[in-house]
Design an enzyme around this catalytic site. Structure first.
Site, PDB file in Angstrom:
ATOM      1  N   GLU A  62       0.729  -1.120  -0.093  1.00  0.00           N
ATOM      2  CA  GLU A  62       0.034   0.198  -0.134  1.00  0.00           C
ATOM      3  C   GLU A  62       0.871   1.169   0.231  1.00  0.00           C
ATOM      4  O   GLU A  62       1.884   1.380   0.818  1.00  0.00           O
ATOM      5  CB  GLU A  62      -0.827  -0.109   1.102  1.00  0.00           C
ATOM      6  CG  GLU A  62      -1.882   1.218   1.305  1.00  0.00           C
ATOM      7  CD  GLU A  62      -2.666   1.233   2.614  1.00  0.00           C
ATOM      8  OE1 GLU A  62      -3.627   1.664   2.535  1.00  0.00           O
ATOM      9  OE2 GLU A  62      -2.261   0.675   3.428  1.00  0.00           O
ATOM     10  N   ARG A 103       4.765 -14.470   9.488  1.00  0.00           N
ATOM     11  CA  ARG A 103       4.913 -13.194   9.420  1.00  0.00           C
ATOM     12  C   ARG A 103       6.622 -12.900  10.218  1.00  0.00           C
ATOM     13  O   ARG A 103       6.701 -13.770  11.240  1.00  0.00           O
ATOM     14  CB  ARG A 103       3.919 -12.454  10.207  1.00  0.00           C
ATOM     15  CG  ARG A 103       4.354 -10.841  10.483  1.00  0.00           C
ATOM     16  CD  ARG A 103       3.394 -10.275  11.700  1.00  0.00           C
ATOM     17  NE  ARG A 103       3.650  -8.871  11.876  1.00  0.00           N
ATOM     18  CZ  ARG A 103       3.175  -7.788  11.383  1.00  0.00           C
ATOM     19  NH1 ARG A 103       2.282  -7.813  10.242  1.00  0.00           N
ATOM     20  NH2 ARG A 103       3.567  -6.558  11.806  1.00  0.00           N
ATOM     21  N   LYS A 148       2.706   0.502  11.041  1.00  0.00           N
ATOM     22  CA  LYS A 148       2.859   1.902  10.581  1.00  0.00           C
ATOM     23  C   LYS A 148       2.418   2.806  11.692  1.00  0.00           C
ATOM     24  O   LYS A 148       2.937   3.949  11.631  1.00  0.00           O
ATOM     25  CB  LYS A 148       2.044   1.843   9.245  1.00  0.00           C
ATOM     26  CG  LYS A 148       2.757   1.142   8.176  1.00  0.00           C
ATOM     27  CD  LYS A 148       1.976   1.394   6.900  1.00  0.00           C
ATOM     28  CE  LYS A 148       2.605   0.630   5.661  1.00  0.00           C
ATOM     29  NZ  LYS A 148       1.862   0.711   4.627  1.00  0.00           N
TER      30      LYS A 148
END
Length: 719
Positions: A158, A378, A388
């Site tokens: 993104e 992950r 973030k």
């Protein structure tokens, strides 16, 4: 001629690879499927090592170097083979203390460039074998329905921030699989949320990927397919598998959690299409509504409880402007674009595993081409944040200097800290297809990095300014002398440097205080010297030393080998440098969902140490990795506003933490600024982490105890 052998051959034919590398008369081919060693020579094959060595010696014109060559060849057949050089085809591994001269001779052999090249080829072959046997095989087993030349993967970031080390694993795995099957990888920007996305982030993401040597075969955007996605939304509404809903967000969350159906779940197709059209206009009435997939009300998998697939957003899109007022969610757009772009395998972290069923439901409900999902664990590290939102908080609060701060886990941050692409790639692939969700230690990745940089990092010297000691060298040169020395003693290709010799030098306080009266020590790159006198101040610190140069001394018999710098002068100035080191940003290994990051900020996470460095560092360019001998590895970060060169310490995998530096004399601890209102809170309860609390072992003051032992003082492994 060519030689074929396996790294598993026992005893290993060191003589063969050494003479092949020295003469350059045969290529080395490592093949793990063969037994022994074979030389292809004039259409025939030789498998006896003594015969191979003899042929290569003749081909290289070496057989006549010694009248005793034949005798040495006979001896070689009776001893365990170690290596071979012209005229001396074989040496054996002996006890170094019992056979001092032989050990020195063998050390010389090992230092030869050809021997180093031979050993390097073996090391590379073993590394390739490990990667091939463990990593590649493991990954291949996990990629279902993969066909050679037809695999298409995608990396869909993104464009709302900088990539971090977690993204690096996803990007590297996507590229790894694409190359493994001679397929393609797409870099697709998932730009479905205008609120957070900006065009400049796309450029920075591509730059971050370039830093990792990752390049896609195609770059695309989800926004390229907004028309097709919209048409498919109309289709799924008409099929009765989606409906419009104006339930407020908080109520919707509560109803989904409790398995309660929306009041609009059974609205007519006509009403749903009318509301969707109103949403498209962005009217006050339209923004109240969203579109939800009609999957399940009370499924055990809560990801299937009628998720939102379209919502309104009036903020202009950075690519499409005001053309759209409605945008698909990632969960709706991703399977559609994967299918449209020909993706065969969607790689996702296993935190999305519950949503895999949702992904496949979308494909089936829309009647589009299917995509295989391959999930992996992950990547998490202790004392590290990958969120973030939380990373934004550190930037906005001024605790870090930006997204490339060396304390940040962003690609830019870890690269600025000195982590190489080779080390990062090796670490990622070494994780294999594990599905375990664990928090990894940073030590292992930095240890790999050390192995990558050590053979090529040029060596320089630096002396900490704080309480540095002036030393008078009796027998030193009456006038300054400059000599040319290698930048790396084991790798001449690194280059050369100029070293200045004078009768007055500087050494560090830590070394000076350890010297005994009349002790013989070694001045590195010069020779031995004997300590004749030592002057100390009221606090016990050494203020000056006098030494007699003793170049006839044996450096192997001294316990202390120290770095030094010539006393600076107008004609030969030293370079002012700042050595920077960093601690973790947080004091807890793993933050829980209920933890407030503000309660776990490390009070001191940056440390600055002023030092002198030799003038050779003026030739460096930003990003160069070096070693300050006896201090560690550093990356040159450029020139600061005060004109000093700044070097960032690169962790070597041994230090568990940096907390003890906070009380070290000469090191300036830079405290984290107190965040302004809106970005702060009470400090909260004291941290239970041992990382920061270790500082108190040394007290609150700067007093450094002086040991009275006569043993050689070793540096603290945690410093």
């Amino acid at each position: 001629m060519s030689i074929t052998l396996s790294t598993k051959t026992s005893p290993f034919p060191y003589a063969t690879i050494a003479i092949a590398t020295y003469t350059q008369k045969a290529d080395l081919n490592y093949d793990e499927s063969v037994d022994g060693v074979t030389l292809d020579f004039d259409g025939s094959q030789l498998s006896a090592e003594d015969e191979i060595v003899a042929v290569l010696a003749n081909a290289g014109g070496l057989a006549g170097d010694s009248a005793k060559t034949a005798a040495y060849f006979t001896l070689a057949k009776t001893l365990p083979t170690l290596t071979a050089i012209p005229g001396y085809p074989c040496c054996s591994r002996f006890n170094g203390q019992q056979y001092v001269h032989l050990l020195r001779w063998m050390s010389h052999i090992e230092s030869l460039e050809s021997t180093q090249a031979a050993l390097a080829s073996l090391t590379t072959a073993k590394a390739n074998k490990a990667r091939s046997n463990k990593t590649a095989a493991g990954f291949a087993l996990g990629l279902q329905n993969a066909k050679e030349g037809q695999v298409v993967t995608r990396f869909p970031p993104e464009p709302s921030g900088y990539l971090h080390i977690g993204h690096a694993k996803a990007a590297m795995l996507n590229q790894y699989f694409a190359k493994m099957y001679n397929g393609k990888m797409i870099i697709r920007f998932d730009d479905t949320n205008p609120t957070k996305e900006r065009a400049e982030f796309e450029e920075t993401i591509l730059q971050d990927l370039e830093l990792l040597n990752i390049r896609g075969d195609k770059i695309s955007h989800t926004s390229d397919y907004f028309d097709q996605i919209y048409e498919l939304a109309i289709q799924i509404i008409k099929s009765g598998k989606a409906y419009a809903d104006d339930t407020e967000q908080a109520q919707m969350r509560e109803e989904r959690g409790q398995g309660i159906a929306s009041a609009h779940r059974d609205d007519s197709v006509e009403d749903n299409l009318r509301h969707f059209e109103e949403m498209k206009t962005g009217s006050p009435e339209g923004v109240r509504w969203c579109v939800r997939a009609k999957i399940s009300v009370d499924s055990q998998n809560k990801a299937l409880r009628d998720p939102v697939i379209y919502r309104c957003n009036l903020i202009p899109h950075h690519r499409t402007g005001d053309a759209w007022k409605i945008y698909p969610t990632y969960d709706f757009a991703c399977p559609i674009v994967d299918s449209l772009e020909g993706v065969t395998h969607a790689l996702r972290t296993n935190e999305y595993r519950e949503r895999n069923a949702q992904y496949q439901w979308m494909i089936k409900a829309l009647g589009i081409r299917g995509v295989d999902i391959w999930d992996f664990s992950r990547l998490n590290f202790i004392y590290t944040l990958l969120s973030k939102r939380k990373l934004h908080w550190f930037v906005d609060s001024g605790i870090v200097k930006g997204w490339d701060d060396p304390r940040f886990p962003t690609i830019r941050g870890i690269r600025r800290r000195g982590l190489t692409v080779d080390a990062l790639s090796q670490f990622m692939l070494a994780q294999g297809p594990s599905q375990a969700i664990v928090s990894l230690e940073w030590d292992s990745i930095w240890a790999i990095n050390k192995k990558v940089i050590d053979p090529v990092a040029p060596r320089f010297w630096a002396i900490v300014k704080e309480k540095s000691v002036s030393v008078t060298i009796n027998g030193g040169p009456p006038a300054p002398e400059v000599k040319t020395l290698p930048l790396h003693k084991k790798n001449p290709d690194v280059g050369e440097k100029k070293t200045l010799y004078t009768s007055t030098i500087l050494v560090e306080q830590e070394d000076a205080v350890s010297f005994e009266d009349q002790e013989e020590i070694t001045l590195m790159d010069w020779g031995n010297a004997i300590v004749r006198s030592k002057t100390t101040g009221p606090s016990g610190d050494v203020t000056s030393l006098t030494m007699d140069l003793h170049l006839e001394g044996d450096f192997r018999k001294t316990k202390k080998k120290i770095t030094w710098l010539a006393q600076p002068s107008k004609d030969y100035p030293l370079v002012d440098v700042t050595l920077l080191d960093y601690d973790y940003l947080i004091t807890k290994k793993k933050l829980e969902e209920t933890d407030d990051v503000k309660d776990f900020v490390t009070p001191v996470s940056e440390f600055r140490e002023e030092a002198f460095a030799d003038a050779n560092v003026n030739t460096l360019t930003k990003g160069d990795i070096i070693q300050f001998e006896r201090k560690g590895y550093f990356i040159f970060d450029g020139t600061a506003e005060d004109g000093k060169l700044e070097f960032i310490r690169i962790p070597d995998g041994r230090a568990a933490n940096l907390a003890s530096k906070a009380g070290k004399p000469g090191v300036v601890a830079v405290e984290a600024p107190v965040p302004t209102s809106g970005a702060t809170a009470d400090a909260g309860p004291p941290s239970s982490s041992t990382m920061y609390e270790m500082e108190k072992i040394y007290g609150e003051g700067s007093l450094k105890p002086v040991s009275t032992t006569k043993m050689y003082t070793l540096s603290n492994v945690y410093e």
